[in-house]
Every structure is written in structure tokens, then in C-alpha cells.
Design a protein around this motif. Structure first.
Motif, mmCIF file in Angstrom:
data_model
loop_
_atom_site.group_PDB
_atom_site.id
_atom_site.type_symbol
_atom_site.label_atom_id
_atom_site.label_comp_id
_atom_site.label_asym_id
_atom_site.label_seq_id
_atom_site.Cartn_x
_atom_site.Cartn_y
_atom_site.Cartn_z
ATOM 1 N N SER A 1 2.338 -5.287 -1.323
ATOM 2 C CA SER A 1 3.359 -6.317 -1.584
ATOM 3 C C SER A 1 4.614 -6.061 -0.768
ATOM 4 C CB SER A 1 3.700 -6.346 -3.076
ATOM 5 O OG SER A 1 4.256 -5.106 -3.490
ATOM 6 N N GLY A 2 4.950 -4.787 -0.548
ATOM 7 C CA GLY A 2 6.128 -4.468 0.259
ATOM 8 C C GLY A 2 5.964 -4.880 1.710
ATOM 9 N N LEU A 3 4.785 -4.625 2.255
ATOM 10 C CA LEU A 3 4.529 -5.037 3.641
ATOM 11 C C LEU A 3 4.580 -6.553 3.787
ATOM 12 C CD1 LEU A 3 1.618 -2.596 4.592
ATOM 13 C CD2 LEU A 3 3.970 -2.545 5.439
ATOM 14 N N ARG A 4 4.023 -7.261 2.794
ATOM 15 C CA ARG A 4 4.069 -8.716 2.841
ATOM 16 C C ARG A 4 5.502 -9.234 2.764
ATOM 17 N NH1 ARG A 4 0.644 -9.342 -0.655
ATOM 18 N NH2 ARG A 4 1.940 -9.681 -2.494
ATOM 19 N N THR A 5 6.306 -8.623 1.900
ATOM 20 C CA THR A 5 7.707 -9.034 1.775
ATOM 21 C C THR A 5 8.477 -8.743 3.056
ATOM 22 O OG1 THR A 5 7.662 -8.617 -0.614
ATOM 23 C CG2 THR A 5 9.818 -8.718 0.441
ATOM 24 N N MET A 6 8.230 -7.573 3.644
ATOM 25 C CA MET A 6 8.907 -7.234 4.900
ATOM 26 C C MET A 6 8.571 -8.245 5.997
ATOM 27 S SD MET A 6 8.465 -3.080 5.040
ATOM 28 C CE MET A 6 8.892 -3.078 6.766
#
Length: 410
Positions: A206-211
Motif C-alpha cells: 500500500s505504501g508503494l502504491r501511495t508513493m
């Protein structure tokens, strides 16, 4: 260089700050009064050090397994409390609702012969109806939730005593799946390790997608190093906990199910329109109404969810004790459920909190209770210490709130 190019360069600069920038941001948030979960972790560390030094059995794997078993039922009730506290409301009948639910399971399943799943479903639906009544009283008649739920506490307690009758208790079958779930069912080692790995993997994904999305919009975002450190620390910590518990009996399924409810509510609060509306109404109900949010519907949903989870928590408690009795839901159930939510970081003033507050808070409460029991101290001392911890949590919340307000004016 154009303005857009300057903005992109500035965004990349903020992204490249990495761990140093994350640490500075954390320090700034703490200074501004946004303490987050920091007081909980510090308190839990102090509790662990004190009780482990007084009695080494406190940190024994099997003792911690029993602690997790005991935490699941009250933790589930506390999870519902988080919902109403986010709106600045309260539900004082959660203990009575959990006791009534356990009585309903005993009457419907053992006495009437209904299948166990239907009995549990009936108890949870009864909780939803009670929550809908509270929400209606609050919305249509502006009855303070304190008064409505205090009245409900007495009414539900009376109904619980009526259902149980002269015997006062109903024993649940020891060989049933429900009782085994509350007393002996343990995850296999491979499942506990998989459960420990998943949160870090989800956080990383989820962090990579948000970034990616923020960079596409030319917005700042934490660096990849920050995300990797967070996911790595979380995964290592959970794997270590699972490995240590597996040296004893292992991770209880009961606590695992409770954690799934926490994850589901956390997702709903952070990622859905309903969750954003909950925080908006808790922060300023009038502003939320003017922005188009149906405040009455949000309040109704919070009370329904709170009472439903209290009912399910009562079912968990009955499975743990293998009985439904007149004492179910009484004593310190209300205190512990509300205290867990507040100690975990949910504000009594509304607008701030997290589903994880219930999990962390109930671990603190159960750690205190378990540690005092190992020291063979009286329940009166346990009540006094728990009350003192709750008072400290409220004071910390008030001071943090005042600090945020003064920081905002500055």
C-alpha cells in the motif's frame, strides 16, 4: 525554470529526505501535541519491565498466551467503544449488552436447541437493534448518549437476569467448537508466521502504491527507505512475537479473530467515505453537516456497530468461561473496555482515534491485571491502578489537545 518545475523539484527534495526527514517530522508532531501511539508503547514497556522484574513468570510464553486469550473478548467490546468515542459520544451499556448476548446464546443454543451459529447471530442482531435504539434517541430526541445508554444498562441487565431465570447460569458444552475456540484452539506455527508476515507485506504494497500516486500528482511522499524500514521493523517484531509465543502453546485463534476485526475497522476508518465522515463528525458535527455529511446516519451506524461488537464480545467471553451467568458483563467490563480505548489513544473529545487503540489498550489493561494476579495482589488494588492509568491517559490526551490548539493558533 517554470513554477511547475520548481514544485516538482521541491517535491523530489522532500522525498529524498528519507529517514532523517521522517525522524524530524516525528519529532515535530510530538512537539505539536500529536503523540499518536507513543504513550501506549512507553507505558507497555514500563509495565513489562516492572512486572518481569517482580515475577519472571510474567514473560513466560504460556502466560502471555493466556493474556491474549483473556484480551480478545474485552478487546472486541473496546473496538466498538472506539466508534462512539470518535464522535464524542459514549456507551455505558456495553457490559450489560455483552452479558445479555451471552445469556441469549445460552438460552437459544443450550435450552432451546437452536444451532449454535443461529444463536450467536441472534445475539449479535439483538445488539444491533439496541444500538439502533440509542442512535434514534440521540438523533430524534437529542437525548445525551450518557443518559440513553445508562438507562439501557439497567434495562439490559434486568433482561439478562430474566432470561437466566432462577438458576442464574447456563453451562455451555465443553466439547463444542465455541468453547474450544475460547479455551484451547491455537494456530499452527506456519499460520502464525504467515500472519506475522502479512501486515508488513500489506504496508509495503500500500505504501508503494501511495508513493506512486503522489509522485504522479507531483506531491511529496516519504522516501522508499522510510517505507522499507517501517515494513521491516514491523515484520521482524511480529515474527519475534510469534516465535516466542510458539515456544509455549502458540497464538490463540481467538486473538487472531479479534485482530482481523481490528484490521477491518482500521481499513474502514482510514480508507472509506464512512470512515472519513466519522472523523469529520467527531471533529465538528455542524461543519460536517454543512459539508453534506448525513450526521444522523453516521451516529446511528456508530451506535449500531458499538452494540453489535459488544454482543460479539459477550459471545467470546461466554466461550472463554464456558458459561453464561448473571455475573457476565458486570464488574470491571465497562471500565476495562472504555479504559482500553482511551489508553490506546482514542480521544474522549471526539475526532481522534484508531481501531488499533482497542488492541494496544486492552493489552495494557490485561498486562496490569495479569501482573497483579501473579503478584497475588487483591482485585481492589487492580481497580485502583487501572483507574489511575485511565486518569493519566485522559490527562495526557487533554494536554496534547491543548498543545495542538496552541500550536495551531501560533
Amino acid at each position: 525554470m517554470t513554477g511547475a518545475q520548481l514544485d516538482r523539484a521541491d517535491a523530489r527534495l522532500r522525498q529524498d529526505e528519507g529517514l532523517a526527514g521522517a525522524v524530524r517530522g516525528f519529532i515535530d508532531r510530538v512537539r505539536s501535541g500529536d503523540l499518536g501511539m507513543l504513550p501506549v508503547f512507553v507505558g507497555l514497556l514500563l509495565i513489562t519491565v516492572v512486572f518481569a522484574s517482580l515475577n519472571p513468570v510474567f514473560l513466560a510464553p504460556n502466560n502471555l498466551v493466556n493474556l491474549l486469550f483473556d484480551a480478545a473478548a474485552i478487546g472486541l467490546i473496546s473496538l466498538g467503544v472506539v466508534c462512539v468515542l470518535l464522535l464524542g459520544e459514549i456507551d455505558l451499556s456495553i457490559g450489560s449488552m455483552s452479558g445479555l448476548a451471552s445469556a441469549m446464546v445460552g438460552v437459544l443454543w443450550v435450552n432451546s436447541g437452536l444451532p449454535m451459529p443461529l444463536a450467536v447471530l441472534g445475539a449479535v442482531l439483538a445488539g444491533a437493534v439496541v444500538g439502533a435504539i440509542y442512535g434514534t434517541l440521540r438523533n430524534r430526541f437529542e437525548m445525551p448518549s450518557f443518559v440513553a445508554t445508562l438507562s439501557g444498562l439497567l434495562a439490559l441487565l434486568g433482561l439478562q437476569l430474566y432470561l437466566l431465570g432462577a438458576t442464574g447460569s447456563i453451562n455451555l458444552p465443553y466439547t463444542s467448537g465455541l468453547v474450544r475456540f475460547g479455551q484451547i484452539l491455537i494456530m499452527p506455527d506456519w499460520l502464525s508466521y504467515l500472519a506475522a508476515i502479512l501486515p508488513g507485506a500489506i504496508l509495503l504494497g500500500s505504501g508503494l502504491r501511495t508513493m506512486r500516486r503522489r509522485r504522479e500528482a507531483n506531491l511529496s511522499s516519504p522516501g522508499l527507505s522510510v517505507l522499507l524500514v517501517k515494513a521491516g521493523v514491523l515484520t521482524v517484531a511480529l515474527l519475534a512475537c510469534a516465535a516466542y509465543l510458539n515456544q509455549g502453546r502458540g497464538v490463540p485463534y481467538m486473538f487472531g479473530v479479534f485482530t482481523l476485526f481490528v484490521v477491518a475497522l482500521d481499513y474502514a476508518l482510514r480508507r472509506t467515505k464512512w470512515g472519513r465522515s466519522m472523523f469529520a463528525v467527531g471533529g465538528n458535527a455542524e461543519a460536517a453537516r454543512r459539508s453534506g455529511i448525513n450526521v444522523r446516519r453516521i451516529r446511528l451506524s456508530a451506535f449500531v456497530l458499538c452494540s453489535s461488537l459488544a454482543s460479539l464480545g459477550g459471545v467470546f467471553a461466554a466461550s472463554r468461561l464456558a458459561s453464561a451467568s448473571q455475573q457476565a458483563g458486570t464488574g470491571d467490563v465497562n471500565l476495562n473496555a472504555i479504559a482500553a480505548a482511551v489508553i490506546g489513544g482514542t480521544s474522549l473529545f471526539g475526532g481522534r482515534g484508531s481501531a488499533w487503540s482497542a488492541l494496544l489498550g486492552i493489552i495494557v489493561i490485561q498486562a496490569i491485571s495479569n501482573g497483579l494476579t501473579l503478584l497475588n495482589l487483591s482485585s481492589s488494588l487492580r481497580y485502583m491502578i487501572t483507574g489511575a492509568v485511565l486518569a493519566i491517559a485522559v490527562i495526557v490526551d487533554s494536554l496534547a489537545r491543548r498543545s495542538r490548539a496552541s500550536h495551531g493558533r501560533a
